[in-house]
Design a protein around this motif. Structure first.
Motif, PDB file in Angstrom:
ATOM      1  N   ALA A   1       0.863  -1.183   0.000  1.00 58.17           N
ATOM      2  CA  ALA A   1       0.000   0.000   0.000  1.00 58.17           C
ATOM      3  C   ALA A   1       0.894   1.226   0.000  1.00 58.17           C
ATOM      4  N   GLN A   2       0.374   2.320  -0.558  1.00 58.59           N
ATOM      5  CA  GLN A   2       1.178   3.525  -0.707  1.00 58.59           C
ATOM      6  C   GLN A   2       0.461   4.726  -0.109  1.00 58.59           C
ATOM      7  N   SER A   3       1.231   5.575   0.525  1.00 62.41           N
ATOM      8  CA  SER A   3       0.710   6.837   1.054  1.00 62.41           C
ATOM      9  C   SER A   3       1.255   7.976   0.191  1.00 62.41           C
ATOM     10  N   PRO A   4       0.397   8.865  -0.262  1.00 59.75           N
ATOM     11  CA  PRO A   4      -0.986   9.117   0.201  1.00 59.75           C
ATOM     12  C   PRO A   4      -2.069   8.462  -0.654  1.00 59.75           C
ATOM     13  N   THR A   5      -1.716   7.629  -1.632  1.00 60.24           N
ATOM     14  CA  THR A   5      -2.734   7.069  -2.527  1.00 60.24           C
ATOM     15  C   THR A   5      -3.754   6.223  -1.776  1.00 60.24           C
ATOM     16  N   HIS A   6      -3.306   5.331  -0.906  1.00 64.36           N
ATOM     17  CA  HIS A   6      -4.202   4.397  -0.223  1.00 64.36           C
ATOM     18  C   HIS A   6      -4.458   4.756   1.231  1.00 64.36           C
ATOM     19  N   ALA A   7      -3.672   5.630   1.807  1.00 64.45           N
ATOM     20  CA  ALA A   7      -3.828   5.962   3.223  1.00 64.45           C
ATOM     21  C   ALA A   7      -3.099   7.265   3.524  1.00 64.45           C
ATOM     22  N   GLY A   8      -3.602   7.954   4.534  1.00 66.18           N
ATOM     23  CA  GLY A   8      -2.986   9.219   4.919  1.00 66.18           C
ATOM     24  C   GLY A   8      -2.250   9.164   6.237  1.00 66.18           C
ATOM     25  N   ASP A   9      -2.290   8.031   6.908  1.00 64.74           N
ATOM     26  CA  ASP A   9      -1.567   7.907   8.177  1.00 64.74           C
ATOM     27  C   ASP A   9      -1.047   6.476   8.312  1.00 64.74           C
ATOM     28  N   VAL A  10      -0.253   6.254   9.338  1.00 69.16           N
ATOM     29  CA  VAL A  10       0.416   4.961   9.501  1.00 69.16           C
ATOM     30  C   VAL A  10      -0.578   3.832   9.718  1.00 69.16           C
ATOM     31  N   ARG A  11      -1.571   4.070  10.573  1.00 70.24           N
ATOM     32  CA  ARG A  11      -2.528   3.005  10.897  1.00 70.24           C
ATOM     33  C   ARG A  11      -3.271   2.519   9.662  1.00 70.24           C
ATOM     34  N   THR A  12      -3.780   3.446   8.889  1.00 73.69           N
ATOM     35  CA  THR A  12      -4.537   3.045   7.700  1.00 73.69           C
ATOM     36  C   THR A  12      -3.615   2.473   6.621  1.00 73.69           C
ATOM     37  N   LEU A  13      -2.355   2.901   6.604  1.00 73.27           N
ATOM     38  CA  LEU A  13      -1.412   2.330   5.643  1.00 73.27           C
ATOM     39  C   LEU A  13      -1.164   0.862   5.973  1.00 73.27           C
ATOM     40  N   TYR A  14      -0.982   0.552   7.248  1.00 75.62           N
ATOM     41  CA  TYR A  14      -0.824  -0.842   7.673  1.00 75.62           C
ATOM     42  C   TYR A  14      -2.074  -1.650   7.310  1.00 75.62           C
ATOM     43  N   THR A  15      -3.244  -1.061   7.557  1.00 75.45           N
ATOM     44  CA  THR A  15      -4.497  -1.768   7.280  1.00 75.45           C
ATOM     45  C   THR A  15      -4.636  -2.067   5.790  1.00 75.45           C
ATOM     46  N   ALA A  16      -4.308  -1.080   4.959  1.00 70.48           N
ATOM     47  CA  ALA A  16      -4.420  -1.276   3.509  1.00 70.48           C
ATOM     48  C   ALA A  16      -3.435  -2.344   3.032  1.00 70.48           C
ATOM     49  N   ALA A  17      -2.203  -2.302   3.524  1.00 69.47           N
ATOM     50  CA  ALA A  17      -1.215  -3.308   3.117  1.00 69.47           C
ATOM     51  C   ALA A  17      -1.598  -4.689   3.631  1.00 69.47           C
ATOM     52  N   ASP A  18      -2.165  -4.759   4.839  1.00 65.08           N
ATOM     53  CA  ASP A  18      -2.569  -6.043   5.393  1.00 65.08           C
ATOM     54  C   ASP A  18      -3.716  -6.659   4.597  1.00 65.08           C
ATOM     55  N   ARG A  19      -4.662  -5.834   4.174  1.00 68.55           N
ATOM     56  CA  ARG A  19      -5.758  -6.341   3.350  1.00 68.55           C
ATOM     57  C   ARG A  19      -5.238  -6.862   2.013  1.00 68.55           C
ATOM     58  N   ALA A  20      -4.284  -6.136   1.433  1.00 64.83           N
ATOM     59  CA  ALA A  20      -3.693  -6.594   0.170  1.00 64.83           C
ATOM     60  C   ALA A  20      -2.945  -7.913   0.379  1.00 64.83           C
ATOM     61  N   LEU A  21      -2.265  -8.054   1.510  1.00 64.29           N
ATOM     62  CA  LEU A  21      -1.573  -9.306   1.823  1.00 64.29           C
ATOM     63  C   LEU A  21      -2.571 -10.463   1.930  1.00 64.29           C
ATOM     64  N   TYR A  22      -3.690 -10.199   2.576  1.00 65.66           N
ATOM     65  CA  TYR A  22      -4.720 -11.233   2.704  1.00 65.66           C
ATOM     66  C   TYR A  22      -5.223 -11.648   1.326  1.00 65.66           C
ATOM     67  N   GLU A  23      -5.388 -10.690   0.426  1.00 71.93           N
ATOM     68  CA  GLU A  23      -5.835 -11.007  -0.930  1.00 71.93           C
ATOM     69  C   GLU A  23      -4.797 -11.863  -1.659  1.00 71.93           C
ATOM     70  N   ALA A  24      -3.508 -11.589  -1.414  1.00 74.95           N
ATOM     71  CA  ALA A  24      -2.464 -12.380  -2.050  1.00 74.95           C
ATOM     72  C   ALA A  24      -2.510 -13.828  -1.564  1.00 74.95           C
ATOM     73  N   LYS A  25      -2.757 -14.036  -0.283  1.00 78.66           N
ATOM     74  CA  LYS A  25      -2.843 -15.391   0.259  1.00 78.66           C
ATOM     75  C   LYS A  25      -4.093 -16.102  -0.266  1.00 78.66           C
ATOM     76  N   ARG A  26      -5.198 -15.375  -0.269  1.00 78.88           N
ATOM     77  CA  ARG A  26      -6.436 -15.969  -0.741  1.00 78.88           C
ATOM     78  C   ARG A  26      -6.371 -16.277  -2.241  1.00 78.88           C
ATOM     79  N   GLY A  27      -5.555 -15.548  -2.971  1.00 79.22           N
ATOM     80  CA  GLY A  27      -5.446 -15.751  -4.413  1.00 79.22           C
ATOM     81  C   GLY A  27      -4.503 -16.870  -4.801  1.00 79.22           C
ATOM     82  N   GLY A  28      -3.884 -17.555  -3.812  1.00 78.65           N
ATOM     83  CA  GLY A  28      -3.033 -18.686  -4.152  1.00 78.65           C
ATOM     84  C   GLY A  28      -1.605 -18.587  -3.658  1.00 78.65           C
ATOM     85  N   ARG A  29      -1.255 -17.516  -2.952  1.00 76.03           N
ATOM     86  CA  ARG A  29       0.086 -17.305  -2.414  1.00 76.03           C
ATOM     87  C   ARG A  29       1.130 -17.137  -3.538  1.00 76.03           C
TER      88      ARG A  29
END
Length: 366
Positions: free
Chosen positions: A325-353
């Motif tokens: 995830a990238q700031s400021p495109t996906h998040a404006g602070d650290v907490r939401t940046l972690y959340t956005a990157a974590d959701r993307a990570l979950y999608e990568a695992k769900r998509g087959g790793r």
């Protein structure tokens, strides 16, 4: 186009050690040194005042005692009201024990007091210096105190008594300085080790979560130019590695991945850290979204291309799932940046790793 260096976390405060003067005559901890000096000088002022009030001294000795009391109180107040780090950086706190040795030697000279009590009292500045100053300064104070005491007793006592007194005091000063300076060196070494453990993960050699978060907060909080990207990296099927090959191989795998990630990024614009367990992270500064996504895919490919050599000569294939995830495109602070990157990570695992997924769209805080 050159990129600015990645922000680094501010380490725990330590001794300034910026000049030769400070390295030689600075203290180990300015605040502790000043506090201890005040606790020594104020009781000494009280004792000296008692001598002036109730002791059987001459007029000159009384004047000297009261001047000493005033000097001790004024120096204590001055130390209490100023920044000790400023004086310590110049090596000036070493003047405190030197001044104390001069004052005590002068008083003993004026009062012609060479008693054991007077000589023991004169040891106090050396003890303070040995426990608070760096070795060069501590030994300088000890040498000065030993020499002044020797001059005093050789001048005021008969030679047969003066020589043993001077040698005994000099030996005491040397022994105390050696023991306290050695103890101070060992304590400083221990503190340095503890600081290193707080900033560097002992298994992988990567920075810890604390350091990564501090760097991320500094980068996101002051984002400029192309922005900042956070890449979360999770080892695929890491439990199976531990179960099939044992935890030592699992540790080797984490160390191996740490090296692969460090080699795959540029030191000038990236911070690689271990978040905990089998999850690693890469902070990329001055990195637009499309570049961050491409570099995340590069990390996946780098891990896939470099299996871990095992003791028996076989190669253990490792893969990772990555969310970016990238700031400021996906998040404006650290907490939401972690959340956005974590959701993307979950999608990568769900998509087959064994793949990287980038966050899509802005993510609101909360």
């Amino acid at each position: 186009m050159s990129t600015p260096p990645a922000p680094t976390a501010t380490p725990p405060p330590g001794p300034p050690a910026t000049t030769r003067r400070h390295r030689w005559f600075g203290t180990r901890d300015p605040r502790t040194a000043v506090r201890l000096a005040i606790w020594v000088m104020l009781p000494a002022a009280v004792v000296q005042a008692c001598f002036a009030l109730f002791g059987d001294q001459g007029t000159v000795a009384d004047v000297g005692s009261w001047l000493t009391v005033g000097a001790l109180v004024l120096v204590s107040l001055g130390l209490a009201r100023t920044d000790p780090h400023r004086w310590d950086a110049l090596g000036l706190l070493a003047l405190v024990p030197l001044g104390g040795a001069v004052v005590l030697s002068t008083l003993n000279w004026v009062t012609r007091d060479t008693s054991a009590a007077a000589q023991v009292f004169a040891v106090l500045p050396t003890l303070w210096a040995a426990s608070q100053l760096r070795p060069v300064g501590a030994w300088a104070v000890a040498a000065f105190s030993g020499v002044t005491n020797a001059v005093l007793v050789l001048h005021l006592e008969v030679l047969e008594k003066a020589v043993p007194d001077a040698v005994f005091v000099a030996a005491t000063l040397a022994l105390a300085t050696g023991l306290l300076a050695h103890a101070g060196d060992k304590q400083e070494h221990l503190v340095r080790r503890l600081r290193e453990q707080a900033t560097v993960d002992p298994l992988t050699g990567l920075v810890t979560r604390h350091v990564l978060d501090a760097a991320l907060a500094g980068s996101v909080g002051g984002s400029a130019g192309h922005g900042t990207a956070l890449v979360l990296v999770d080892v695929d099927e890491f439990k199976a590695v531990n179960d099939q090959h044992g935890h030592p191989v699992g540790d080797d795998a984490l160390r191996h991945l740490g090296r692969v990630l460090r080699d795959a990024v540029r030191d000038g614009d990236a911070v690689v850290g271990r978040l905990g367990g089998d999850e690693l992270a890469v902070l990329l500064t001055a990195c637009p979204p499309e570049v961050a996504e491409r570099r995340a895919h590069d990390l996946v490919a780098a891990v896939r291309a470099q299996p871990l050599p095992l003791a028996d000569g076989t190669l253990l294939r490792l893969t990772v799932s990555v969310g970016v995830a990238q700031s400021p495109t996906h998040a404006g602070d650290v907490r939401t940046l972690y959340t956005a990157a974590d959701r993307a990570l979950y999608e990568a695992k769900r998509g087959g790793r064994d793949r990287a997924v980038a966050a899509t769209g802005p993510l609101s805080a909360g």
